[in-house]
Each structure stands twice: as C-alpha cells, then as structure tokens.
Design a protein around this motif. Structure first.
Motif, PDB file in Angstrom:
ATOM      1  N   MET A  19      12.242  -5.621 -11.284  1.00  0.00           N
ATOM      2  CA  MET A  19      11.480  -5.038 -12.370  1.00  0.00           C
ATOM      3  C   MET A  19      11.730  -3.540 -12.403  1.00  0.00           C
ATOM      4  O   MET A  19      11.768  -2.881 -11.363  1.00  0.00           O
ATOM      5  CB  MET A  19       9.996  -5.315 -12.158  1.00  0.00           C
ATOM      6  N   LYS A  20      11.874  -2.989 -13.601  1.00  0.00           N
ATOM      7  CA  LYS A  20      12.109  -1.569 -13.762  1.00  0.00           C
ATOM      8  C   LYS A  20      10.870  -0.774 -13.379  1.00  0.00           C
ATOM      9  O   LYS A  20       9.740  -1.198 -13.611  1.00  0.00           O
ATOM     10  CB  LYS A  20      12.492  -1.254 -15.204  1.00  0.00           C
ATOM     11  N   LYS A  21      11.131   0.389 -12.797  1.00  0.00           N
ATOM     12  CA  LYS A  21      10.051   1.257 -12.341  1.00  0.00           C
ATOM     13  C   LYS A  21       9.096   1.609 -13.488  1.00  0.00           C
ATOM     14  O   LYS A  21       7.876   1.605 -13.313  1.00  0.00           O
ATOM     15  CB  LYS A  21      10.632   2.533 -11.733  1.00  0.00           C
ATOM     16  N   GLU A  22       9.616   1.911 -14.655  1.00  0.00           N
ATOM     17  CA  GLU A  22       8.780   2.312 -15.787  1.00  0.00           C
ATOM     18  C   GLU A  22       7.808   1.201 -16.180  1.00  0.00           C
ATOM     19  O   GLU A  22       6.641   1.450 -16.482  1.00  0.00           O
ATOM     20  CB  GLU A  22       9.638   2.708 -17.001  1.00  0.00           C
ATOM     21  N   VAL A  23       8.281  -0.041 -16.159  1.00  0.00           N
ATOM     22  CA  VAL A  23       7.440  -1.192 -16.508  1.00  0.00           C
ATOM     23  C   VAL A  23       6.361  -1.387 -15.451  1.00  0.00           C
ATOM     24  O   VAL A  23       5.183  -1.584 -15.765  1.00  0.00           O
ATOM     25  CB  VAL A  23       8.300  -2.470 -16.668  1.00  0.00           C
ATOM     26  N   ARG A  24       6.765  -1.305 -14.180  1.00  0.00           N
ATOM     27  CA  ARG A  24       5.805  -1.461 -13.080  1.00  0.00           C
ATOM     28  C   ARG A  24       4.745  -0.368 -13.141  1.00  0.00           C
ATOM     29  O   ARG A  24       3.552  -0.628 -13.026  1.00  0.00           O
ATOM     30  CB  ARG A  24       6.534  -1.434 -11.740  1.00  0.00           C
ATOM     31  N   GLN A  25       5.162   0.863 -13.355  1.00  0.00           N
ATOM     32  CA  GLN A  25       4.208   1.964 -13.390  1.00  0.00           C
ATOM     33  C   GLN A  25       3.276   1.876 -14.602  1.00  0.00           C
ATOM     34  O   GLN A  25       2.098   2.211 -14.499  1.00  0.00           O
ATOM     35  CB  GLN A  25       4.926   3.312 -13.344  1.00  0.00           C
ATOM     36  N   ALA A  26       3.776   1.398 -15.714  1.00  0.00           N
ATOM     37  CA  ALA A  26       2.912   1.197 -16.882  1.00  0.00           C
ATOM     38  C   ALA A  26       1.853   0.140 -16.570  1.00  0.00           C
ATOM     39  O   ALA A  26       0.676   0.279 -16.949  1.00  0.00           O
ATOM     40  CB  ALA A  26       3.739   0.788 -18.096  1.00  0.00           C
ATOM     41  N   LYS A  27       2.261  -0.908 -15.869  1.00  0.00           N
ATOM     42  CA  LYS A  27       1.313  -1.960 -15.476  1.00  0.00           C
ATOM     43  C   LYS A  27       0.296  -1.417 -14.476  1.00  0.00           C
ATOM     44  O   LYS A  27      -0.901  -1.735 -14.562  1.00  0.00           O
ATOM     45  CB  LYS A  27       2.068  -3.157 -14.893  1.00  0.00           C
ATOM     46  N   ILE A  28       0.741  -0.595 -13.541  1.00  0.00           N
ATOM     47  CA  ILE A  28      -0.177   0.013 -12.574  1.00  0.00           C
ATOM     48  C   ILE A  28      -1.217   0.854 -13.310  1.00  0.00           C
ATOM     49  O   ILE A  28      -2.412   0.764 -13.036  1.00  0.00           O
ATOM     50  CB  ILE A  28       0.592   0.859 -11.537  1.00  0.00           C
ATOM     51  N   GLU A  29      -0.778   1.662 -14.252  1.00  0.00           N
ATOM     52  CA  GLU A  29      -1.714   2.483 -15.025  1.00  0.00           C
ATOM     53  C   GLU A  29      -2.736   1.610 -15.748  1.00  0.00           C
ATOM     54  O   GLU A  29      -3.939   1.883 -15.726  1.00  0.00           O
ATOM     55  CB  GLU A  29      -0.969   3.363 -16.027  1.00  0.00           C
ATOM     56  N   GLN A  30      -2.263   0.540 -16.361  1.00  0.00           N
ATOM     57  CA  GLN A  30      -3.164  -0.381 -17.064  1.00  0.00           C
ATOM     58  C   GLN A  30      -4.169  -0.995 -16.087  1.00  0.00           C
ATOM     59  O   GLN A  30      -5.370  -1.045 -16.368  1.00  0.00           O
ATOM     60  CB  GLN A  30      -2.358  -1.478 -17.750  1.00  0.00           C
ATOM     61  N   LEU A  31      -3.689  -1.437 -14.946  1.00  0.00           N
ATOM     62  CA  LEU A  31      -4.557  -2.115 -13.979  1.00  0.00           C
ATOM     63  C   LEU A  31      -5.613  -1.191 -13.386  1.00  0.00           C
ATOM     64  O   LEU A  31      -6.768  -1.587 -13.236  1.00  0.00           O
ATOM     65  CB  LEU A  31      -3.718  -2.753 -12.873  1.00  0.00           C
ATOM     66  N   ILE A  32      -5.228   0.042 -13.031  1.00  0.00           N
ATOM     67  CA  ILE A  32      -6.232   0.928 -12.437  1.00  0.00           C
ATOM     68  C   ILE A  32      -7.205   1.463 -13.485  1.00  0.00           C
ATOM     69  O   ILE A  32      -8.309   1.864 -13.139  1.00  0.00           O
ATOM     70  CB  ILE A  32      -5.615   2.076 -11.608  1.00  0.00           C
ATOM     71  N   THR A  33      -6.807   1.441 -14.737  1.00  0.00           N
ATOM     72  CA  THR A  33      -7.716   1.843 -15.810  1.00  0.00           C
ATOM     73  C   THR A  33      -8.737   0.740 -16.076  1.00  0.00           C
ATOM     74  O   THR A  33      -9.913   1.022 -16.321  1.00  0.00           O
ATOM     75  CB  THR A  33      -6.923   2.161 -17.098  1.00  0.00           C
ATOM     76  N   GLN A  34      -8.306  -0.501 -16.010  1.00  0.00           N
ATOM     77  CA  GLN A  34      -9.170  -1.631 -16.351  1.00  0.00           C
ATOM     78  C   GLN A  34      -9.950  -2.191 -15.169  1.00  0.00           C
ATOM     79  O   GLN A  34     -10.911  -2.926 -15.363  1.00  0.00           O
ATOM     80  CB  GLN A  34      -8.335  -2.751 -16.973  1.00  0.00           C
ATOM     81  N   ASN A  35      -9.529  -1.886 -13.936  1.00  0.00           N
ATOM     82  CA  ASN A  35     -10.163  -2.445 -12.740  1.00  0.00           C
ATOM     83  C   ASN A  35     -10.525  -1.331 -11.766  1.00  0.00           C
ATOM     84  O   ASN A  35      -9.921  -0.273 -11.789  1.00  0.00           O
ATOM     85  CB  ASN A  35      -9.200  -3.415 -12.031  1.00  0.00           C
ATOM     86  N   GLU A  36     -11.483  -1.612 -10.912  1.00  0.00           N
ATOM     87  CA  GLU A  36     -11.845  -0.643  -9.878  1.00  0.00           C
ATOM     88  C   GLU A  36     -11.036  -0.948  -8.620  1.00  0.00           C
ATOM     89  O   GLU A  36     -11.457  -1.718  -7.764  1.00  0.00           O
ATOM     90  CB  GLU A  36     -13.337  -0.685  -9.615  1.00  0.00           C
ATOM     91  N   ILE A  37      -9.865  -0.331  -8.555  1.00  0.00           N
ATOM     92  CA  ILE A  37      -8.940  -0.532  -7.446  1.00  0.00           C
ATOM     93  C   ILE A  37      -8.988   0.728  -6.589  1.00  0.00           C
ATOM     94  O   ILE A  37      -8.807   1.835  -7.101  1.00  0.00           O
ATOM     95  CB  ILE A  37      -7.521  -0.796  -7.965  1.00  0.00           C
ATOM     96  N   GLY A  38      -9.217   0.558  -5.282  1.00  0.00           N
ATOM     97  CA  GLY A  38      -9.383   1.708  -4.416  1.00  0.00           C
ATOM     98  C   GLY A  38      -8.425   1.799  -3.254  1.00  0.00           C
ATOM     99  O   GLY A  38      -8.440   2.785  -2.524  1.00  0.00           O
ATOM    100  N   THR A  39      -7.574   0.784  -3.052  1.00  0.00           N
ATOM    101  CA  THR A  39      -6.621   0.829  -1.944  1.00  0.00           C
ATOM    102  C   THR A  39      -5.260   0.321  -2.402  1.00  0.00           C
ATOM    103  O   THR A  39      -5.151  -0.392  -3.416  1.00  0.00           O
ATOM    104  CB  THR A  39      -7.076  -0.046  -0.755  1.00  0.00           C
ATOM    105  N   GLN A  40      -4.241   0.649  -1.632  1.00  0.00           N
ATOM    106  CA  GLN A  40      -2.903   0.149  -1.947  1.00  0.00           C
ATOM    107  C   GLN A  40      -2.851  -1.369  -1.815  1.00  0.00           C
ATOM    108  O   GLN A  40      -2.177  -2.030  -2.612  1.00  0.00           O
ATOM    109  CB  GLN A  40      -1.863   0.804  -1.038  1.00  0.00           C
ATOM    110  N   GLU A  41      -3.560  -1.917  -0.835  1.00  0.00           N
ATOM    111  CA  GLU A  41      -3.595  -3.383  -0.680  1.00  0.00           C
ATOM    112  C   GLU A  41      -4.185  -4.049  -1.912  1.00  0.00           C
ATOM    113  O   GLU A  41      -3.646  -5.055  -2.393  1.00  0.00           O
ATOM    114  CB  GLU A  41      -4.411  -3.764   0.560  1.00  0.00           C
ATOM    115  N   GLU A  42      -5.300  -3.519  -2.408  1.00  0.00           N
ATOM    116  CA  GLU A  42      -5.906  -4.086  -3.622  1.00  0.00           C
ATOM    117  C   GLU A  42      -4.932  -3.996  -4.790  1.00  0.00           C
ATOM    118  O   GLU A  42      -4.801  -4.946  -5.571  1.00  0.00           O
ATOM    119  CB  GLU A  42      -7.201  -3.338  -3.978  1.00  0.00           C
TER     120      GLU A  42
END
Length: 154
Positions: free
Chosen positions: A1-24
């Motif tokens: 997976m391309k870095k840009e796609v992964r990072q866009a998904k990470i941004e979406q996930l941390i915006t929509q969920n309360e994620i506090g650790t790298q494991e989560e």
C-alpha cells in the motif's frame, strides 16, 4: 500500500476514533485491511506530526498537530498561559514545567514556530527542555515564558 493512502487512512481513523497508542492504531488499521509494522506506524506518526492530547474524559488520544496558521504565536502564548507552571533558566536551556499531559502540545507549537532563539525542544509528560544556541537566546525565551506565565496567574 502506498504511504499516502495509508497516511490518509490513519488521519481518518484518528479523527473518527479515540486512538491513543501505536498498538491501537495498528489494530484499527488491520481491521481496515492495512498491514503495517510498528516502525512504519512510528515513522508515519512523526511525518504526519501526530501528537497525543487529553480528551474530555482524561484519556490520551492521537491528534494531528496543525501548524503554520497566522495565529501560531497567539497559540503559543495561550498555551504558555494555560499550561506552564514554572520555568527555570539553566545556561543555554529553559526547563519548562507544565500541567500533566500538556508538554508535547506546547513543544510542538514551539517547534513549529521555528523561533530563531530555539535550536530544539524535548518534551516529556509535564516538562519541556527548550534548547537555545547561546545564553542570550535562552534569556529571551525565559523572559517570554515568564511574561505569559504571569498573565496566566493574574
């Protein structure tokens, strides 16, 4: 997976969920079908300028630090006034004590401003080390911290 796609998904996930650790974050990404190593996640967090901040209930969560807006200096002044409890000048450094869990946010703001008096910062749970290239620059920063620290106390 391309870095840009992964990072866009990470941004979406941390915006929509309360994620506090790298494991989560790795678990949530895996649920989305994205496999990433801890090293990759760590690198993404650094590149995306993801920081931890407390939510309303006191739990720590990831958020993306947004910088370079015209009011970054005001944000720094407000953060000093709201969170700094003490500052000590030591040679070319300032040891800045903050309220718990606020050091990394203030440190990120200071780093983002790229102030010429600051070579770099190191943040912990409630302490920031602000490193300057000489005693004069450290004194300028100490005066700035003390000015806005007093405003927060009045």
């Amino acid at each position: 997976m391309k870095k840009e796609v992964r990072q866009a998904k990470i941004e979406q996930l941390i915006t929509q969920n309360e994620i506090g650790t790298q494991e989560e974050l790795m678990d949530v990404l895996a649920q989305e079908g994205i496999k990433a190593t801890q090293a990759t996640i760590s690198r993404d967090i650094r590149e995306m300028r993801i920081i931890k901040e407390p939510n309303g209930s006191g739990r720590i969560r990831y958020t993306i630090f947004k910088g370079n807006s015209p009011s970054e200096e005001e944000k720094m002044y407000a953060a000093i006034s709201d969170s700094v409890t003490d500052v000590t000048l030591v040679q070319t450094m300032n040891v800045v004590h903050t309220l718990p869990r606020t050091a990394n946010v203030l440190s990120a703001i200071i780093d983002d401003l790229k102030k010429e008096e600051v070579v770099g910062t190191i943040a912990g749970y409630d302490t920031i080390l602000v490193i300057s290239k000489n005693k004069e620059d450290a004194k300028i920063m100490n005066d700035l911290f003390n000015k806005y620290l007093r405003i927060g106390r009045s």
